[in-house]
Design an enzyme around this catalytic site. Structure first.
Site, short mmCIF file in Angstrom:
data_model
loop_
_atom_site.label_atom_id
_atom_site.label_comp_id
_atom_site.label_asym_id
_atom_site.label_seq_id
_atom_site.Cartn_x
_atom_site.Cartn_y
_atom_site.Cartn_z
N TRP A 1 38.02 39.67 48.19
CA TRP A 1 38.41 40.18 46.86
C TRP A 1 39.21 41.47 47.01
O TRP A 1 40.15 41.72 46.25
CB TRP A 1 37.15 40.44 46.03
CG TRP A 1 37.43 41.04 44.69
CD1 TRP A 1 37.71 40.38 43.53
CD2 TRP A 1 37.48 42.43 44.36
NE1 TRP A 1 37.93 41.26 42.51
CE2 TRP A 1 37.79 42.54 42.99
CE3 TRP A 1 37.29 43.61 45.09
CZ2 TRP A 1 37.91 43.76 42.34
CZ3 TRP A 1 37.42 44.83 44.44
CH2 TRP A 1 37.72 44.89 43.07
N HIS A 2 38.84 42.27 48.00
CA HIS A 2 39.52 43.55 48.16
C HIS A 2 40.97 43.41 48.61
O HIS A 2 41.77 44.31 48.39
CB HIS A 2 38.76 44.44 49.15
CG HIS A 2 37.57 45.10 48.52
ND1 HIS A 2 36.37 44.47 48.39
CD2 HIS A 2 37.41 46.34 47.96
CE1 HIS A 2 35.51 45.28 47.78
NE2 HIS A 2 36.11 46.41 47.51
N GLY A 3 41.28 42.32 49.24
CA GLY A 3 42.68 42.15 49.65
C GLY A 3 42.87 40.93 50.52
O GLY A 3 41.92 40.46 51.16
N PHE B 1 43.97 46.66 44.77
CA PHE B 1 43.05 45.54 44.97
C PHE B 1 43.07 44.55 43.82
O PHE B 1 43.33 44.82 42.76
CB PHE B 1 41.62 46.04 45.18
CG PHE B 1 41.50 46.93 46.40
CD1 PHE B 1 42.23 46.64 47.55
CD2 PHE B 1 40.71 48.04 46.40
CE1 PHE B 1 42.14 47.46 48.66
CE2 PHE B 1 40.60 48.86 47.50
CZ PHE B 1 41.32 48.58 48.62
#
Lengths: 358, 474
Positions: B322-324, B474
């Protein structure tokens, strides 16, 4: 509102006002341009520096817009060619004036943005002669993408002044100014506390070397204040990861636009005479800067011819011995350059009222 | 538009003044307009995605509300998920997955090619898609009725204080507040402004300052001794915390000006005494989202501890993703999963050493030691998170182990050690000595003096950098 809340609000606002007052009084005052060979703070505290009083009768004023060559931060101020020129012109009573002021509006690392801002500011002045002594490094293509906040002085504060704003061409505003920058500089122009921060960190850095880069501005994107009277206490070291970047110049055909824009604003200064000088330099044949320098020379020559402005190409005036790094004069070269200027500048000064030019 | 800009400093009072002057219906519409202006400030086409996401979930919500057939409700929920995650996949993950698939194919000798789409990642897309998914789940589970008023729903998706980096809200919490927008109260304005000031201090004074060291160390780890490398690791941990918590403070403070209370996102993470405790303090609205909509959907704790651990590993892997769309984020998720699995495996043994679930329950040397140890593990995770490639990660790990031959610790870096120590001590005092409650009990004038000093400190100590918020990416 409850009385307690009112008192709390008064305390809050009172302390902020007090801090602003303190900051305002703690910021050093820049010397007036008429009496200083260069601005020691590189245009910081500039209201005093740029608030140009009208010269008295029999006094002439030359404004010299330039770069690190004329700022000559490595030399005592009285050895810079602009200061020597001022003394020589005054001694010679050039133009029949009792005194000729040469206002050195130069600093190191100048960009096309700052040059154009200075020229726009001069729209409100009427100097006898205005000189732009410029070189290829001042018009790097980087500046095409540079916003106001990317320059290293606080000259962009000038954009929040209506007269300067009006004097700037739309293309300049579109390229360099966005709302955030405008608001930033409008605020810092009016709030001393915001300007005090830069000063405070420079002061601390003079005391404890390394503080500024270590805690405040790692990639110095502005000029630290030059505070010669602050005593150094200790060196706190530098970061182990630091990599020194070489001096970079990148003059491409697109950068011609920056040059043309500056010359337009420069030409609009209501001076009685305008002069553009390509600054002396010494470049070896192998130096990659040479090709860019020649392109700049061609562009400058063409653009000035289109505008009918007076141009001196001094780029090849001196040999290697005149420079300590190819771009900046040795002390003797400042003297030699003053002599070269003294041969021709007096003729450019309009005569003082009721006098014949000398 | 960024929070720590003069543009926002001008925007916010104008919006507040308009808000005060309007009727409740007008307030909602004006806030919606302001939110779109805020979001589209840099790139107007961003707004189209926001509109698409809004319309999709508004309609899916109504369709789920109208039907009593469980199968059909699942279909509408599925469409909402496919739509939202599809937008996210196209803009955030397509290039990453495709380029890795191509690399894998080539590994086996086959010819493959992928022309990167090169989309600019719309700011906050991961946040608002999660918020709209949360709405769909809540309507699907009958936890909240579908919103009939499009303006209210659109404002729920786009409410500017929390639009681009959270906190990720729930319909049950935010929607009722947006439906009854009241005139601003003086207490709310005071509390909101104070919170904004705290956020500015955290962002401009601490986070951006820690960036100086983090950026330097991660930019050239080979030049750093073990001490400097550890400082770099902790500096990045501090940077990302203060950057994100500072953003959340300004978001919460800005919303409070309009009488809206947003969810809290952080609760003194430096005081975490084990990995689950740490995760219960860090980015709490995201953690809660994963718990409610993924972990529980996978079965949660219902099928035994082994299955629960597996579920947690899946959740942390996806949390990393999810963060990247990059391997460092995936590795970071897996690192946290490893810590979690290890913690569960050793938990019984650790308890014998005074390792409690909550340090506040009993303050012992063991609990403090566990607390410090957890922070070291999180800092190692921060190294994985921050390293853009395996070469940097390798160099950082070598530097942390003192294997790269560099030595020395410049004296000025002790200033950064002091900042980190101050962070720990302040959170310690907040956790164990009720610092906040004691400060709130001070006379009003004294607190006002404190806020004024904080404002001056922000002005004088802010770093001369223009660092964007880390979580915008993000």
């Amino acid at each position: 509102m409850k009385p307690g809340a009112g008192i709390a609000l008064a305390v809050f606002l009172g302390l902020l006002a007090g801090a602003e007052r303190l900051a305002s009084s703690a910021l050093p005052t820049a010397p007036r341009a008429e009496f200083a060979a260069r601005n020691p703070y590189r245009f910081r505290s500039w209201p005093e520096y740029t608030r140009l009083s009208r010269p008295r009768t029999n006094e002439a004023r030359i404004v010299w817009i330039s770069n690190s060559q004329a700022y000559a931060g490595e030399l005592p101020a009285n050895r810079i060619y602009t200061d020597r020129l001022e003394r020589a012109l005054t001694d010679a009573r050039a133009g029949g004036y009792q005194r000729v002021d040469v206002l050195n509006w130069s600093f190191d690392g100048v960009t096309s943005i700052e040059l154009t801002l200075m020229a726009a500011r001069l729209r409100q002045a009427e100097p006898e002669l205005v000189v732009a002594a410029i070189g290829v490094a001042d018009f790097s293509s980087f500046n095409l993408d540079r916003r106001l906040s990317g320059v290293r002085t606080d000259l962009p504060r000038l954009v929040s002044h209506p007269a300067v704003w009006r004097a700037l061409p739309p293309s300049f505003k579109k390229r360099h100014v966005n709302i955030e920058d405008w608001l930033t500089y409008a605020a810092s122009d009016r709030v001393a506390l915001l300007r005090f921060r830069d000063y405070m960190w420079s002061w601390l850095d003079h005391r404890w070397s390394g503080l500024q880069m270590g805690f405040y501005a790692p990639a110095i994107n502005y000029h630290p204040w030059r505070l010669d009277r602050v005593q150094r206490r200790a060196n706190l070291g530098g970061p182990p990861w630091r990599e020194r970047r070489p001096f970079q110049v990148d003059y491409t055909p697109a950068a011609r636009e920056l040059l043309a824009e500056f010359l337009d604003v420069f030409q609009a200064i209501p001076a009685r005479a305008h002069l553009v000088i390509m600054t002396p330099r010494f470049l070896e044949e192998w130096d990659p800067l040479l090709a860019m320098d020649r392109a700049f020379q061609r562009d400058l020559s063409d653009l000035l011819a289109e505008r009918g402005l007076l141009f001196w190409d001094d780029s090849q005036l001196f040999g290697r011995e005149a420079f300590h790094d190819g771009l900046h004069f040795n002390p003797d070269a400042h003297r030699a350059y003053t002599e070269r200027l003294m041969r021709e500048i007096p003729a450019l000064l309009p005569s003082a009222p009721g006098k014949q030019a000398s | 538009m960024w929070f720590h800009t003069y543009t926002y400093a001008l925007f916010l009072p104008i919006v507040l003044a308009l808000y005060t002057a309007l009727s409740p219906g007008g307030r909602r519409l004006m806030l919606l307009g302001a939110s779109y202006l805020f979001y589209c400030w840099a790139l107007p086409w961003y707004g189209l995605l926001l509109v698409a996401s809004t319309l999709l979930d508004y309609n899916m919500g109504l369709l789920m509300e109208r039907t009593h057939r469980a199968g059909l409700r699942r279909v509408w929920l599925g469409l909402s998920l496919v739509g939202n995650l599809g937008i996210l996949a196209a803009f955030k993950y397509a290039d990453f997955f495709a380029s890795n698939a191509v690399a894998l194919t080539r590994l086996f000798g086959a010819e493959a090619h992928w022309e990167p789409l090169g989309f600019i990642l719309p700011a906050g897309i991961s946040f608002y898609t999660f918020q709209t998914i949360s709405y769909s789940f809540q309507v699907y589970r009958r936890q909240y009725p579908a919103e009939k008023d499009l303006v209210t729903f659109a404002l729920y998706v786009s409410f500017f204080p929390q639009l681009v980096a959270g906190p990720i809200e729930r319909a049950t919490h935010l929607m009722p507040q947006l439906k009854s927008l009241a005139a601003p109260r003086l207490d709310d304005i005071r509390a909101g402004l104070c919170r904004i000031l705290i956020g500015l201090f955290r962002k401009l004074v601490i986070a951006d300052r820690m960036d100086i060291v983090a950026d330097g160390v991660f930019g050239n780890p080979d030049a750093c001794s073990a001490g400097v490398a550890w400082l770099g690791a902790f500096s990045f941990y501090a940077q990302i915390y203060f950057d994100f918590a500072g953003y959340a403070d300004i978001a919460i403070g800005s919303a409070r000006l309009f009488g809206v209370r947003l969810l809290e996102n952080f609760r003194r993470p430096a005081m975490g005494v084990n990995i689950t405790d740490w995760w219960n303090r860090w980015h709490m609205t995201l953690t809660g989202w994963f718990r409610d909509y993924l972990f529980n959907s996978l079965g949660g704790f219902k099928h035994g501890q082994a299955r629960a651990v597996l579920n947690a590993v899946i959740v942390l892997f996806l949390c990393g993703l999810w963060h990247g769309a990059a391997w460092n984020y995936i590795f970071w998720g897996l690192w946290n999963a490893f810590l979690l699995v290890t913690y569960y495996a050793l938990r019984a043994g650790l308890k014998r050493f005074g390792h409690f679930r909550r340090a506040s329950a009993r303050l012992t040397i063991g609990a403090i030691g566990a607390n410090l140890f957890v922070n070291v593990l999180i800092a190692i995770g921060a190294v994985i998170f921050r390293s853009p490639d395996l070469a940097t990660l390798g160099a950082m790990l070598r530097a942390l182990a003192g294997l790269n031959g560099a030595s020395g610790f410049p004296p000025y870096l002790w200033g950064y050690v002091a900042i980190l120590a101050a962070w720990y001590l302040v959170e310690f005092a907040q956790e164990h000595a009720r610092l906040n409650e004691r400060a709130a009990a001070l006379p009003a004038w004294l607190r006002a003096a404190g806020w004024a000093l904080l404002a001056v400190a922000v002005t004088l100590l802010a770093v001369n950098l223009q660092t964007p918020y880390l979580y915008f990416q993000f």
